[in-house]
Design an enzyme around this catalytic site. Structure first.
Site, PDB file in Angstrom:
ATOM      1  N   HIS A  42      47.766  39.721  29.998  1.00 37.98           N
ATOM      2  CA  HIS A  42      46.359  40.090  30.197  1.00 37.98           C
ATOM      3  C   HIS A  42      45.883  41.064  29.115  1.00 37.98           C
ATOM      4  O   HIS A  42      46.681  41.810  28.559  1.00 37.98           O
ATOM      5  CB  HIS A  42      46.176  40.734  31.577  1.00 37.98           C
ATOM      6  CG  HIS A  42      46.344  39.758  32.700  1.00 37.98           C
ATOM      7  ND1 HIS A  42      47.449  39.726  33.502  1.00 37.98           N
ATOM      8  CD2 HIS A  42      45.537  38.754  33.122  1.00 37.98           C
ATOM      9  CE1 HIS A  42      47.316  38.751  34.389  1.00 37.98           C
ATOM     10  NE2 HIS A  42      46.168  38.140  34.182  1.00 37.98           N
ATOM     11  N   ASN A  54      42.736  30.750  32.414  1.00 31.96           N
ATOM     12  CA  ASN A  54      41.968  31.941  32.807  1.00 31.96           C
ATOM     13  C   ASN A  54      41.517  32.749  31.596  1.00 31.96           C
ATOM     14  O   ASN A  54      42.352  33.138  30.758  1.00 31.96           O
ATOM     15  CB  ASN A  54      42.844  32.863  33.654  1.00 31.96           C
ATOM     16  CG  ASN A  54      43.052  32.354  35.065  1.00 31.96           C
ATOM     17  OD1 ASN A  54      42.758  31.195  35.363  1.00 31.96           O
ATOM     18  ND2 ASN A  54      43.545  33.210  35.920  1.00 31.96           N
ATOM     19  N   ILE A  55      40.215  33.034  31.562  1.00 33.67           N
ATOM     20  CA  ILE A  55      39.654  33.779  30.425  1.00 33.67           C
ATOM     21  C   ILE A  55      38.703  34.864  30.940  1.00 33.67           C
ATOM     22  O   ILE A  55      37.727  34.564  31.624  1.00 33.67           O
ATOM     23  CB  ILE A  55      38.907  32.813  29.476  1.00 33.67           C
ATOM     24  CG1 ILE A  55      39.897  31.790  28.901  1.00 33.67           C
ATOM     25  CG2 ILE A  55      38.199  33.588  28.359  1.00 33.67           C
ATOM     26  CD1 ILE A  55      39.258  30.549  28.316  1.00 33.67           C
ATOM     27  N   HIS A  66      47.418  32.249  33.041  1.00 36.62           N
ATOM     28  CA  HIS A  66      46.642  33.502  33.015  1.00 36.62           C
ATOM     29  C   HIS A  66      46.724  34.077  31.597  1.00 36.62           C
ATOM     30  O   HIS A  66      47.485  33.584  30.761  1.00 36.62           O
ATOM     31  CB  HIS A  66      47.226  34.506  34.017  1.00 36.62           C
ATOM     32  CG  HIS A  66      46.834  34.210  35.420  1.00 36.62           C
ATOM     33  ND1 HIS A  66      46.009  35.033  36.140  1.00 36.62           N
ATOM     34  CD2 HIS A  66      47.114  33.153  36.222  1.00 36.62           C
ATOM     35  CE1 HIS A  66      45.815  34.506  37.332  1.00 36.62           C
ATOM     36  NE2 HIS A  66      46.477  33.366  37.414  1.00 36.62           N
ATOM     37  N   GLY A  67      45.953  35.137  31.366  1.00 40.00           N
ATOM     38  CA  GLY A  67      46.055  35.853  30.099  1.00 40.00           C
ATOM     39  C   GLY A  67      45.811  34.957  28.897  1.00 40.00           C
ATOM     40  O   GLY A  67      46.500  35.057  27.889  1.00 40.00           O
ATOM     41  N   ASP A  94      40.564  35.870  42.238  1.00 36.65           N
ATOM     42  CA  ASP A  94      41.563  36.064  41.177  1.00 36.65           C
ATOM     43  C   ASP A  94      42.521  37.198  41.581  1.00 36.65           C
ATOM     44  O   ASP A  94      42.069  38.276  41.980  1.00 36.65           O
ATOM     45  CB  ASP A  94      40.798  36.438  39.890  1.00 36.65           C
ATOM     46  CG  ASP A  94      41.660  36.394  38.647  1.00 36.65           C
ATOM     47  OD1 ASP A  94      42.687  35.684  38.648  1.00 36.65           O
ATOM     48  OD2 ASP A  94      41.288  37.066  37.653  1.00 36.65           O
ATOM     49  N   SER A 146      37.631  39.043  40.788  1.00 44.67           N
ATOM     50  CA  SER A 146      38.840  39.853  40.996  1.00 44.67           C
ATOM     51  C   SER A 146      38.560  40.921  42.057  1.00 44.67           C
ATOM     52  O   SER A 146      37.400  41.168  42.429  1.00 44.67           O
ATOM     53  CB  SER A 146      39.246  40.533  39.690  1.00 44.67           C
ATOM     54  OG  SER A 146      38.323  41.565  39.377  1.00 44.67           O
TER      55      SER A 146
END
Ligand code: G3H
Ligand code: 13P
Ligand code: ZN
Length: 324
Positions: free
Chosen positions: A190, A269-270, A226-227, A94, A56
């Site tokens: 998230h 995504n984790i 995501h999240g 990311d 990120s």
């Protein structure tokens, strides 16, 4: 300019094609430091799973972009030379929030980038996403775009309410931008506080109806979630038992993610779960062994716990184990 191919990374195209066909999802794990990266690499090698290493903007700021890039390159060498593993690895930006950041990542050897224009007005999202795609595709780098807004705090945007992806937009968006995958909002968010539920209550299910409608509009197109941390309660309890304060932390149930992984969702995504496990383990060691002051004595067990979590996810949640 260094090509990701020279560094041993792959873009996400073939990964997603196989995941779509095989009814599983590729894990995308964030890393900020050496122990996280080791745990991801060792866990994915041991479970023979393809993997997307995510960086990120915050990770770049924390660890330094050049160092992260060389760490990822080192991870490939460790995989091939020491672990004798041939799993495909993508290096992914990311939540890229500008053309310049995406370009910088590509120039450094990233094989995949996300341009997150989800908070922008629709036409502006299309414009910036198309610009990144035009640049990235010259180098065979794959691009993830996003439509819909996830609740919670992202690097550049904070939202109380999620705005679900509108299925009416997806065909137009992917056609006009040329993206290779699309992140959508169907109820995930998230962080560690995804749903407000009373103790013992189940979180509301994800909006599979929206996902199904999206699949109808863009059949066979790779979707990203995501999240997607599950916020395992055993680790929340471990954290809280040893002085943590994570009251009411709740994630996406694993069976919901398993169901999503069997659909057009090709990337999950984790990040939060990894943070949670590492923190819980370190808290426990600090409490039980107050004499310890060698970081290897607490970071080592934390890394081991994270590796086990990754193996569990690949095997039992994403279904990516054995697909390397
Ligand atoms: O989606 C956000 C990721 O979990 C990255 O988080 O911006 O704190 O590095 P970060
Ligand atoms: P979590 O906060 O649920 O782990 O989501 C991570 C993520 O979406 C990274 O882009
Ligand atoms: Zn995200």
């Amino acid at each position: 300019m260094v090509s990701y191919k020279e560094l041993g990374f792959v873009n996400t195209r073939e990964m997603f094609r196989k995941a779509m066909k095989g009814g599983y999802a590729i894990p995308a794990y964030n890393f900020n430091n050496m122990e996280q990266l080791q745990a991801i690499i060792m866990g994915c090698a041991e479970s023979n799973s393809p993997v997307i290493l995510q960086v990120s903007k915050g990770a770049r700021k924390y660890a330094n972009p050049t160092l992260l890039r060389y760490m990822a390159e080192g991870a490939i060498q460790m995989l091939r030379n020491d672990l004798k593993s041939n799993i495909p690895v993508a290096l992914h930006l990311d939540h890229g929030d500008s053309f310049e950041l995406c370009k910088a990542a590509i120039e450094m050897g990233f094989s995949s980038v996300m341009i997150d224009g989800s908070h922008l007005p629709y036409e502006e999202n299309i414009e910036i996403t198309r610009k990144v795609v035009e640049y990235a595709h010259q180098y065979d780098v794959t691009v993830e775009g996003e439509l819909g807004v996830l609740a919670g705090i992202e690097e550049h945007v904070s939202s109380d309410k999620s705005i679900y992806t509108n299925p009416d937009d997806v065909e137009d968006f992917v056609t006009r931008t040329g993206v290779d995958s699309l992140a959508i909002a169907i109820g995930t968010s998230h962080g560690a506080y995804k749903f407000k539920v009373k103790p013992g209550e189940k979180p509301p299910p994800l909006r599979f109806d929206i996902l199904e409608e999206i699949e109808k509009r863009i059949p066979g197109f790779p979707i990203v979630l995501h999240g997607s941390s599950s916020v395992p309660q055993e680790y929340v309890e471990l954290c809280n038992k040893y002085g943590g304060k994570l009251e009411g932390a709740v994630g996406v149930p694993e069976d919901q993610l398993r169901r999503a992984a069997k659909s057009a969702v090709c990337k999950i995504n984790i990040d939060t779960d990894g943070r949670l496990v590492v923190t819980a383990k370190i808290r426990q060691i600090f409490y039980e062994q107050p004499e310890v002051f060698d970081p290897r004595k607490y970071l080592g067990p934390a890394r081991e716990a994270l590796k086990e979590l990754i193996i569990h996810k690949n095997k039992n949640v994403l279904g990516s184990a054995g697909q390397g």
